[in-house]
Design a protein around this motif. Structure first.
Motif, PDB file in Angstrom:
ATOM      1  N   ARG A   1      19.012  10.404 -51.525  1.00  0.00           N
ATOM      2  CA  ARG A   1      17.781   9.720 -51.937  1.00  0.00           C
ATOM      3  C   ARG A   1      17.687   8.317 -51.356  1.00  0.00           C
ATOM      4  NH1 ARG A   1      18.070  12.792 -56.879  1.00  0.00           N
ATOM      5  NH2 ARG A   1      19.510  11.311 -57.844  1.00  0.00           N
ATOM      6  N   THR A   2      18.813   7.689 -51.094  1.00  0.00           N
ATOM      7  CA  THR A   2      18.801   6.307 -50.597  1.00  0.00           C
ATOM      8  C   THR A   2      19.331   6.168 -49.175  1.00  0.00           C
ATOM      9  OG1 THR A   2      20.979   5.928 -51.599  1.00  0.00           O
ATOM     10  CG2 THR A   2      19.040   5.352 -52.920  1.00  0.00           C
ATOM     11  N   ALA A   3      20.029   7.178 -48.689  1.00  0.00           N
ATOM     12  CA  ALA A   3      20.627   7.079 -47.347  1.00  0.00           C
ATOM     13  C   ALA A   3      19.603   7.439 -46.275  1.00  0.00           C
ATOM     14  CB  ALA A   3      21.826   8.016 -47.246  1.00  0.00           C
ATOM     15  N   PRO A   4      19.742   6.858 -45.082  1.00  0.00           N
ATOM     16  CA  PRO A   4      18.867   7.252 -43.963  1.00  0.00           C
ATOM     17  C   PRO A   4      19.059   8.733 -43.638  1.00  0.00           C
ATOM     18  CG  PRO A   4      20.121   5.263 -43.438  1.00  0.00           C
ATOM     19  CD  PRO A   4      20.700   5.812 -44.700  1.00  0.00           C
ATOM     20  N   THR A   5      18.003   9.358 -43.152  1.00  0.00           N
ATOM     21  CA  THR A   5      18.087  10.770 -42.783  1.00  0.00           C
ATOM     22  C   THR A   5      19.064  10.962 -41.629  1.00  0.00           C
ATOM     23  OG1 THR A   5      15.805  11.129 -43.470  1.00  0.00           O
ATOM     24  CG2 THR A   5      16.759  12.763 -41.984  1.00  0.00           C
ATOM     25  N   ASP A   6      19.907  11.969 -41.755  1.00  0.00           N
ATOM     26  CA  ASP A   6      20.865  12.318 -40.703  1.00  0.00           C
ATOM     27  C   ASP A   6      21.006  13.836 -40.732  1.00  0.00           C
ATOM     28  OD1 ASP A   6      23.267  13.005 -39.319  1.00  0.00           O
ATOM     29  OD2 ASP A   6      23.977  10.945 -39.514  1.00  0.00           O
ATOM     30  N   ASP A   7      20.373  14.511 -39.777  1.00  0.00           N
ATOM     31  CA  ASP A   7      20.328  15.976 -39.800  1.00  0.00           C
ATOM     32  C   ASP A   7      21.718  16.599 -39.764  1.00  0.00           C
ATOM     33  OD1 ASP A   7      17.578  15.944 -39.908  1.00  0.00           O
ATOM     34  OD2 ASP A   7      17.297  16.220 -37.751  1.00  0.00           O
ATOM     35  N   GLN A   8      22.588  16.042 -38.931  1.00  0.00           N
ATOM     36  CA  GLN A   8      23.929  16.615 -38.820  1.00  0.00           C
ATOM     37  C   GLN A   8      24.699  16.456 -40.126  1.00  0.00           C
ATOM     38  OE1 GLN A   8      26.940  14.606 -36.433  1.00  0.00           O
ATOM     39  NE2 GLN A   8      27.424  16.540 -35.437  1.00  0.00           N
ATOM     40  N   ARG A   9      24.661  15.262 -40.690  1.00  0.00           N
ATOM     41  CA  ARG A   9      25.367  15.025 -41.955  1.00  0.00           C
ATOM     42  C   ARG A   9      24.815  15.933 -43.052  1.00  0.00           C
ATOM     43  NH1 ARG A   9      23.229  10.039 -44.063  1.00  0.00           N
ATOM     44  NH2 ARG A   9      21.720  11.520 -44.916  1.00  0.00           N
ATOM     45  N   ASP A  10      23.486  15.992 -43.156  1.00  0.00           N
ATOM     46  CA  ASP A  10      22.882  16.793 -44.219  1.00  0.00           C
ATOM     47  C   ASP A  10      23.215  18.275 -44.063  1.00  0.00           C
ATOM     48  OD1 ASP A  10      21.853  14.432 -45.131  1.00  0.00           O
ATOM     49  OD2 ASP A  10      19.818  14.773 -44.373  1.00  0.00           O
TER      50      ASP A  10
ATOM     51  N   GLU B   1      29.442   5.567 -48.819  1.00  0.00           N
ATOM     52  CA  GLU B   1      30.065   6.682 -48.097  1.00  0.00           C
ATOM     53  C   GLU B   1      31.476   6.965 -48.612  1.00  0.00           C
ATOM     54  OE1 GLU B   1      26.599   5.497 -45.986  1.00  0.00           O
ATOM     55  OE2 GLU B   1      28.292   4.285 -46.686  1.00  0.00           O
ATOM     56  N   PHE B   2      32.235   5.915 -48.880  1.00  0.00           N
ATOM     57  CA  PHE B   2      33.582   6.123 -49.418  1.00  0.00           C
ATOM     58  C   PHE B   2      33.505   6.881 -50.738  1.00  0.00           C
ATOM     59  CE2 PHE B   2      36.856   4.617 -52.421  1.00  0.00           C
ATOM     60  CZ  PHE B   2      37.980   5.126 -51.796  1.00  0.00           C
TER      61      PHE B   2
END
Length: 352
Positions: A323-332, A295-296
Motif C-alpha cells: 500500500r505504501t511501497a512503490p510499484t515493482d512488478d518483479q518484487r510483487d 524492507e527489513f
C-alpha cells in the motif's frame, strides 16, 4: 534511388578481400593496403548492421580488427572487436524480437470486454498471471543465442587482449571490455565467471561511481536471468564500494541502505531463508539504518509467516507493505508466488 545496404556491404567485403581498391603493386605500402582493407571491412560491417544482418556485420568487424592488429593498430583493433562482440551478441535478439503474428491472431476479431465486467476482470487476471509467469520464469537462451554469445565472448576476449597491449591504454577502457564480457557470461549462464568478471571490471574502473554503476547493472542482469543469489552479491559489492568512500557526499548518503534493500530482496527470492536471515542480520551490522527500513521488517515477517504456513498472515503483511511501497512488478510477482506456495508447497523454500 537509395542503395541497398546489404548489397553495398557485400561489395565492400569483396573489395576488402581483394586487398582494397588500389593495386597491391601501387606505391602504397603494405600497411596502407591493410588499413584500406580494414576500413572497407568496417564499411561493410556498418552496411550489414543497417540491413539487420548482424552476424555478417560481426564477421566483417572481426576481420577489420584482425587487419588492424596485423600492423599494430591496437586501439582500432580493440574498437572493431568490441563492435564485433556487440553485433554477435545482438544477432539472435534482432531475429527474434519481431516475430510474425500467428494466423489465428490475424484472423481473430478484435474485441474488448466492457470495463468492470466479469469477462474484463478475468482478462486482467489472466494478463497479470501471464506477466507474473514471465517474471518468475525467465526464458532460457536458445541454441542460436548461445552460439552468437559464444562468438561474442571469443571476440570480446580478443578486444580485452588488444586493450591490455595498447600503448597508453587506460584502465577505464579495459573495464568497459570486462563489463561487456561479464554480461555475455550472464547470457551463457556462466554466473560464477560473470561475478568474477564484474569484480575485475569494478577494480579496473577504480573510481567510486563507475564500479557501483557496474555492480548495479550486473545485479539487474543477473536478476533478469533469475540468478538471484548472484544479483544479491552484486548489490553487496556495490555496498562495499559505497562504504569504502572516506568522504561520502550528502547526495549518496542513503545509497548503501537502498542497495542493501535490493540485496535483501534478491536473497529472499532465492527461497533459501536460512541464508536470507543471516544476510539480513549482517546487513544491520553493515548499516544500522537498514534495520529500520520497511524492507527489513517485511522480509523478516514474511519468513516467519512462511515458517508458520500462515497464508492469511503472509497476505496481510504483503498487502500492508504494498500500500505504501512503490510499484515493482518483479518484487510483487515473487511475493505473490511465495504466498501461493503456502497453498501449493514449494520445495525450493528452505528453512533447514
Amino acid at each position: 534511388m537509395a542503395s541497398d545496404p546489404d548489397f553495398e556491404a557485400e561489395k565492400a567485403v569483396a573489395s576488402a578481400n581483394r586487398g582494397g581498391m588500389s593495386s597491391w603493386f601501387s606505391a602504397n605500402t603494405k600497411e596502407d593496403k591493410l588499413e584500406e582493407a580494414a576500413q572497407l571491412y568496417e564499411t561493410a560491417a556498418n552496411g550489414f548492421k543497417r540491413a539487420q544482418q548482424l552476424r555478417k556485420a560481426a564477421q566483417a568487424f572481426e576481420k577489420a580488427g584482425e587487419l588492424y592488429l596485423s600492423y599494430g593498430e591496437k586501439y582500432k583493433a580493440k574498437s572493431a572487436f568490441i563492435k564485433a562482440a556487440s553485433s554477435y551478441a545482438d544477432a539472435s535478439t534482432v531475429v527474434s524480437s519481431n516475430p510474425l503474428p500467428s494466423i489465428s491472431s490475424l484472423s481473430a476479431p478484435l474485441r474488448s470486454a466492457p470495463l468492470g465486467s466479469e469477462e474484463a476482470i478475468a482478462e486482467q487476471e489472466a494478463d497479470k498471471r501471464r506477466k507474473q509467469h514471465e517474471l518468475l520464469n525467465p526464458p532460457k537462451a536458445s541454441e542460436d543465442v548461445k552460439r552468437d554469445n559464444r562468438d561474442a565472448l571469443r571476440v570480446a576476449q580478443r578486444a580485452l587482449s588488444a586493450a591490455e597491449d595498447e600503448q597508453g591504454n587506460t584502465q577505464h577502457q579495459k573495464a568497459k571490455v570486462l563489463e561487456q564480457i561479464a554480461g555475455i557470461h550472464v547470457v551463457l549462464e556462466n554466473y560464477e565467471e560473470a561475478e568474477n568478471t564484474y569484480g575485475l571490471a569494478g577494480v579496473a574502473y577504480g573510481t567510486q561511481a563507475l564500479p557501483i554503476r557496474t555492480f548495479i547493472a550486473g545485479g539487474e542482469k543477473f536478476a533478469k536471468a533469475g540468478a538471484y543469489r548472484s544479483a544479491a552479491r552484486m548489490y553487496e559489492a556495490a555496498v562495499a564500494k559505497e562504504k569504502s568512500d572516506p568522504n561520502p557526499s550528502a547526495s549518496t548518503a542513503g545509497n548503501a541502505v537502498r542497495y542493501l534493500c535490493k540485496a535483501a530482496f534478491y536473497h529472499f527470492a532465492t527461497g533459501d531463508f536460512v541464508t536470507t536471515r543471516r544476510a539480513l542480520e549482517n546487513y544491520c551490522n553493515i548499516d544500522r539504518k537498514f534495520g529500520q527500513t520497511p524492507e527489513f521488517r517485511l522480509y523478516m515477517d514474511l519468513m516467519e509467516a512462511l515458517r508458520a504456513n500462515d497464508e492469511k498472515g503472509f497476505r496481510q503483511i504483503r498487502e500492508q507493505y504494498q500500500r505504501t511501497a512503490p510499484t515493482d512488478d518483479q518484487r510483487d510477482a515473487i511475493l505473490e508466488a511465495k504466498e501461493n506456495s503456502l497453498t501449493t508447497p514449494n520445495v525450493d523454500d528452505d528453512f533447514s
